[in-house]
Design a protein around this motif. Sequence first.
Motif, PDB file in Angstrom:
ATOM      1  N   LEU A 181      49.154  30.260  33.653  1.00 47.24           N
ATOM      2  CA  LEU A 181      49.150  31.835  33.726  1.00 47.24           C
ATOM      3  C   LEU A 181      48.547  32.396  34.767  1.00 47.24           C
ATOM      4  O   LEU A 181      47.247  32.050  35.164  1.00 47.24           O
ATOM      5  CB  LEU A 181      48.545  32.410  32.321  1.00 47.24           C
ATOM      6  N   TYR A 182      49.127  33.386  35.449  1.00 47.55           N
ATOM      7  CA  TYR A 182      48.271  33.766  36.632  1.00 47.55           C
ATOM      8  C   TYR A 182      48.643  35.256  36.830  1.00 47.55           C
ATOM      9  O   TYR A 182      49.808  35.927  36.612  1.00 47.55           O
ATOM     10  CB  TYR A 182      48.425  33.098  38.007  1.00 47.55           C
ATOM     11  N   ASN A 183      47.855  35.951  36.904  1.00 48.99           N
ATOM     12  CA  ASN A 183      47.493  37.486  36.681  1.00 48.99           C
ATOM     13  C   ASN A 183      46.895  38.270  37.798  1.00 48.99           C
ATOM     14  O   ASN A 183      45.751  38.605  37.435  1.00 48.99           O
ATOM     15  CB  ASN A 183      47.422  38.067  35.398  1.00 48.99           C
ATOM     16  N   ARG A 184      47.203  38.376  39.058  1.00 46.44           N
ATOM     17  CA  ARG A 184      46.473  38.812  39.898  1.00 46.44           C
ATOM     18  C   ARG A 184      46.283  40.200  39.984  1.00 46.44           C
ATOM     19  O   ARG A 184      45.402  40.947  40.661  1.00 46.44           O
ATOM     20  CB  ARG A 184      46.985  38.354  41.389  1.00 46.44           C
ATOM     21  N   GLN A 185      47.152  41.075  39.152  1.00 45.85           N
ATOM     22  CA  GLN A 185      47.016  42.356  38.953  1.00 45.85           C
ATOM     23  C   GLN A 185      45.809  42.585  38.170  1.00 45.85           C
ATOM     24  O   GLN A 185      45.523  44.126  38.298  1.00 45.85           O
ATOM     25  CB  GLN A 185      48.432  42.839  38.225  1.00 45.85           C
ATOM     26  N   ASN A 186      45.071  42.012  37.810  1.00 42.58           N
ATOM     27  CA  ASN A 186      43.784  42.431  36.773  1.00 42.58           C
ATOM     28  C   ASN A 186      42.823  42.608  37.922  1.00 42.58           C
ATOM     29  O   ASN A 186      42.161  41.606  38.807  1.00 42.58           O
ATOM     30  CB  ASN A 186      43.278  41.229  36.092  1.00 42.58           C
ATOM     31  N   ASN A 187      42.385  43.929  38.405  1.00 45.30           N
ATOM     32  CA  ASN A 187      41.453  44.208  39.356  1.00 45.30           C
ATOM     33  C   ASN A 187      40.344  45.153  38.802  1.00 45.30           C
ATOM     34  O   ASN A 187      39.959  46.112  39.261  1.00 45.30           O
ATOM     35  CB  ASN A 187      42.232  45.190  40.257  1.00 45.30           C
ATOM     36  N   LYS A 188      40.076  44.445  37.354  1.00 43.29           N
ATOM     37  CA  LYS A 188      38.824  45.217  36.775  1.00 43.29           C
ATOM     38  C   LYS A 188      37.608  45.175  37.589  1.00 43.29           C
ATOM     39  O   LYS A 188      36.562  46.190  37.788  1.00 43.29           O
ATOM     40  CB  LYS A 188      38.610  44.683  35.418  1.00 43.29           C
ATOM     41  N   TYR A 189      37.132  43.848  38.267  1.00 39.57           N
ATOM     42  CA  TYR A 189      36.188  43.747  38.996  1.00 39.57           C
ATOM     43  C   TYR A 189      36.799  43.158  40.193  1.00 39.57           C
ATOM     44  O   TYR A 189      37.930  42.727  40.512  1.00 39.57           O
ATOM     45  CB  TYR A 189      35.182  42.730  38.482  1.00 39.57           C
ATOM     46  N   SER A 190      35.856  43.450  41.345  1.00 38.45           N
ATOM     47  CA  SER A 190      36.353  42.646  42.614  1.00 38.45           C
ATOM     48  C   SER A 190      36.213  41.234  42.702  1.00 38.45           C
ATOM     49  O   SER A 190      35.644  40.785  41.921  1.00 38.45           O
ATOM     50  CB  SER A 190      35.338  43.202  43.780  1.00 38.45           C
ATOM     51  N   TYR A 191      36.956  40.523  43.708  1.00 38.39           N
ATOM     52  CA  TYR A 191      37.227  39.355  43.894  1.00 38.39           C
ATOM     53  C   TYR A 191      36.345  38.356  44.928  1.00 38.39           C
ATOM     54  O   TYR A 191      35.722  39.133  45.699  1.00 38.39           O
ATOM     55  CB  TYR A 191      38.570  38.787  43.972  1.00 38.39           C
ATOM     56  N   THR A 192      35.540  37.389  44.573  1.00 40.14           N
ATOM     57  CA  THR A 192      34.684  36.730  45.405  1.00 40.14           C
ATOM     58  C   THR A 192      35.792  36.210  46.529  1.00 40.14           C
ATOM     59  O   THR A 192      36.799  36.098  46.756  1.00 40.14           O
ATOM     60  CB  THR A 192      34.147  35.179  44.672  1.00 40.14           C
ATOM     61  N   SER A 193      34.947  35.891  47.740  1.00 44.25           N
ATOM     62  CA  SER A 193      35.566  35.659  48.975  1.00 44.25           C
ATOM     63  C   SER A 193      36.533  34.523  48.661  1.00 44.25           C
ATOM     64  O   SER A 193      37.726  34.520  49.544  1.00 44.25           O
ATOM     65  CB  SER A 193      34.594  35.258  49.881  1.00 44.25           C
ATOM     66  N   ASN A 194      36.419  33.496  47.940  1.00 41.65           N
ATOM     67  CA  ASN A 194      37.359  32.283  47.902  1.00 41.65           C
ATOM     68  C   ASN A 194      38.360  32.498  46.822  1.00 41.65           C
ATOM     69  O   ASN A 194      39.036  31.550  46.484  1.00 41.65           O
ATOM     70  CB  ASN A 194      36.497  31.023  47.576  1.00 41.65           C
ATOM     71  N   SER A 195      38.332  33.523  45.831  1.00 35.14           N
ATOM     72  CA  SER A 195      39.153  33.633  44.861  1.00 35.14           C
ATOM     73  C   SER A 195      40.580  33.421  45.171  1.00 35.14           C
ATOM     74  O   SER A 195      41.347  32.897  44.497  1.00 35.14           O
ATOM     75  CB  SER A 195      38.756  34.783  43.903  1.00 35.14           C
ATOM     76  N   ASP A 196      41.137  34.439  46.072  1.00 34.91           N
ATOM     77  CA  ASP A 196      42.409  34.285  46.392  1.00 34.91           C
ATOM     78  C   ASP A 196      43.052  32.984  46.830  1.00 34.91           C
ATOM     79  O   ASP A 196      44.187  32.481  46.726  1.00 34.91           O
ATOM     80  CB  ASP A 196      42.708  35.453  47.281  1.00 34.91           C
ATOM     81  N   ASP A 197      42.097  32.364  47.721  1.00 26.37           N
ATOM     82  CA  ASP A 197      42.426  31.177  48.194  1.00 26.37           C
ATOM     83  C   ASP A 197      42.621  30.070  47.014  1.00 26.37           C
ATOM     84  O   ASP A 197      43.545  29.290  46.867  1.00 26.37           O
ATOM     85  CB  ASP A 197      41.579  30.562  49.196  1.00 26.37           C
ATOM     86  N   ASN A 198      41.727  30.164  46.071  1.00 25.84           N
ATOM     87  CA  ASN A 198      41.700  29.317  44.959  1.00 25.84           C
ATOM     88  C   ASN A 198      42.938  29.442  44.102  1.00 25.84           C
ATOM     89  O   ASN A 198      43.562  28.722  43.420  1.00 25.84           O
ATOM     90  CB  ASN A 198      40.486  29.337  44.307  1.00 25.84           C
ATOM     91  N   LEU A 199      43.274  30.731  43.748  1.00 27.41           N
ATOM     92  CA  LEU A 199      44.431  30.970  43.079  1.00 27.41           C
ATOM     93  C   LEU A 199      45.561  30.665  43.493  1.00 27.41           C
ATOM     94  O   LEU A 199      46.631  29.980  42.855  1.00 27.41           O
ATOM     95  CB  LEU A 199      44.449  32.473  42.762  1.00 27.41           C
ATOM     96  N   LEU A 200      45.764  30.519  44.761  1.00 26.68           N
ATOM     97  CA  LEU A 200      46.888  30.167  45.576  1.00 26.68           C
ATOM     98  C   LEU A 200      46.870  28.614  45.301  1.00 26.68           C
ATOM     99  O   LEU A 200      48.012  27.876  45.209  1.00 26.68           O
ATOM    100  CB  LEU A 200      46.935  30.334  47.017  1.00 26.68           C
TER     101      LEU A 200
END
Length: 318
Positions: A181-200
């Motif tokens: 399950l992945y849901n990048r549309q959840n923007n309740k809080y800002s993401y840490t610097s490495n979060s997008d890379d780890n999601l990919l």
Amino acid sequence: MSGETHTRLPSRTTTTNAPVAVPVPANMPPANTTAQAAAATATVSPSKYVKLNVGGALYYTTLDTLTKQDNMLRAMFSGRMEVLTDSEGWILIDRSGKHFGTILNYLRDGYVALPESRRDISELLQEAKYYLAQGLVELSEVALEKKKNEVDPICRVPVITSAREEHQLISNSNKPIVKLLYNRQNNKYSYTSNSDDNLLKNIELFDKLSLRFNGRVLFVKDIIGSNEEICCWTFYGDGHKVAEISCTSIVYATEKKQTKVEFPEARIYEETLNTLLYENRGGPDDELMQATCGSPRRAHHSSDDERDEREHRGPRKY
């Protein structure tokens, strides 16, 4: 003389439907009793159910279905061919049972939806030729001709669009399941610097695993999910959740909360290998069980007591 002939005619006309006894030579072997029983049953009760064991796959059907069209099955159950049964009354057919259900549906309705892949259609064609189901042979040949220029994908990954669809997919699958399950549309809080890379990285690992274990494990993507989850792996065996790895956490920065997405690669690999223990392969893979558990296991893969204990314990969560 004519009067004597006249008195004998009625006796001959009244006995035309009587059975005629044919002498049997003393050295003739007895007829196959199973074939005789099948022929008698087909004559008396065509709606009677028959138990078939086709290469280890068990089927129930009626004599009416088996004898509806002119093919080898009609010959088998009309007494023209010998049929073999086991001690429990299952009639044995020494063929693969993978596509026999499709053949039965064709005999019932005169038409059937064919498999999607060329390989499955080719296998069905061979079985249809064996059973002399000429109509199904022609359907399969036409379908193969249409698929000559098509390219079959190496693997298919279903994308879940609703909770109901997910439930049906998990309950009906005979394979272990790995769901991401992945849901990048959840923007309740800002993401840490490495979060997008780890999601990919999580998505890329899912794609690699789906190619590596294609055919043994069903890989499923969930892009709907709950509003709270952002990246989560779930593992299923025997229709039950056996483990879950949440890759998302909330961290506290100096001024505000942030969402952190992690990439626990080793744990994901471990749980994926553990799902292979739930494969229905006629027994446990001892080498795999030793590699994943660290010690040899008992010969029996999963007893009822072990399953009850596992369900009571619940899925592993990280």
